[in-house]
Design an enzyme around this catalytic site. Structure first.
Site, PDB file in Angstrom:
ATOM      1  N   ASP A 180      17.211  -2.375   9.889  1.00 46.10           N
ATOM      2  CA  ASP A 180      17.843  -1.385   9.009  1.00 46.10           C
ATOM      3  C   ASP A 180      17.222  -0.020   9.312  1.00 46.10           C
ATOM      4  O   ASP A 180      16.760   0.687   8.420  1.00 46.10           O
ATOM      5  CB  ASP A 180      17.646  -1.762   7.541  1.00 46.10           C
ATOM      6  N   GLU A 188       0.845  -1.192   0.000  1.00 48.18           N
ATOM      7  CA  GLU A 188       0.000   0.000   0.000  1.00 48.18           C
ATOM      8  C   GLU A 188       0.882   1.245   0.000  1.00 48.18           C
ATOM      9  O   GLU A 188       1.988   1.241   0.552  1.00 48.18           O
ATOM     10  CB  GLU A 188      -0.916   0.005   1.218  1.00 48.18           C
TER      11      GLU A 188
END
Length: 268
Positions: free
Chosen positions: A178, A80
């Site tokens: 990350d 999305e």
């Protein structure tokens, strides 16, 4: 239009109207698609889209914002399109709270069911029962064959001493893996999604160290995240070393100074 866009539209059972590249695809192709029925989505390539899909779903299940997975196969991940822009901006306090929620989700051990990668740099995630072993084997020694001999010897010295530097069994928190500013989407004072994860279970301080690598989290962030255990300042250099090594391998010798700086900070 790219094959990636066409494949994504097919997975969504729709006709592709247009596609455009978007910023952020340093290690994989990232595009925005608009379908003939008006729907929009973000499409990523990469070496293992199903692995990233699992990670995003895990982040969302922990109650932390992440883009919903609309479709995935072995070649493409369709997400999305979430509101906001890249970077915490004014949402540092909300990021601290969101990260605290993420880290309350604990795994059975240290690691992840699947290995992952930053581009050509492999990220081994095999399970370990104690944290110093995981950090030494999966995050430090894995780089030794790719480093100059003098640097490799210093890394090995540090890896061998990790039982004296890291907690043996901290809570195996769900980590983003990350976490830098570019992987935080925010609108106003609200975090709308953590993107591009490299999840595994480990010491939550790892995400904090990585976030501080290129950003300077303000006091509002730590106030919302919560108090850190004693010794966290000393562990930061050890945890920061891994992303510095990844940058050295990905982008070259310009990052050697960063690696050597963290080694010096760790007294190695």
């Amino acid at each position: 239009m790219s094959r990636l866009a066409a494949r994504a539209a097919a997975l969504l059972g729709a006709t592709l109207a247009r596609a455009e590249p978007i910023h952020g695809g340093d290690l994989s192709e990232v595009i925005r698609i608009v379908l003939a029925d008006g729907r929009r989505a973000i499409v990523k390539g990469g070496p293992a889209p199903p692995v990233e899909a699992t990670m995003l779903r895990a982040i969302a299940a922990a109650g932390t914002p992440a883009p919903a997975v609309l479709a995935v196969d072995d070649h493409v991940l369709v997400l999305e399109e979430i509101a906001g822009t890249s970077g915490p901006g004014q949402a540092w306090a909300d990021l601290g709270a969101a990260l605290a929620r993420l880290h309350t989700t604990a795994g059975p051990r240290y690691g992840w069911p699947d290995d992952s990668a930053f581009g050509p740099v492999a990220i081994p995630n095999g399970w370990c029962d104690d944290w110093p072993t995981f950090w030494g084997e999966r995050r430090l020694r894995t780089h030794l064959p790719h480093l100059p001999a003098t640097l490799a010897r210093r890394i090995e010295t540090l890896a061998a001493d990790l039982p004296n530097r890291l907690p043996a069994r901290p809570r195996p928190a769900l980590l983003h893996g990350d976490l830098w500013g570019g992987n935080v989407m925010a609108a106003g004072r609200r975090v709308t999604g953590l993107i591009d994860p490299a999840c595994y279970h480990g010491d939550g301080e790892v995400d904090l160290a990585m976030l501080a690598l290129f950003d300077r989290p303000p006091p509002a962030f730590l106030d919302a995240y919560g108090a850190l255990p004693p010794g966290h300042a000393e562990r930061r250099a050890v945890y920061s070393l891994w992303p510095a090594l990844v940058h050295l391998r990905l982008f070259g010798g310009g990052y050697r100074g960063m690696v050597e700086g963290f080694l010096a900070a760790a007294g190695v």
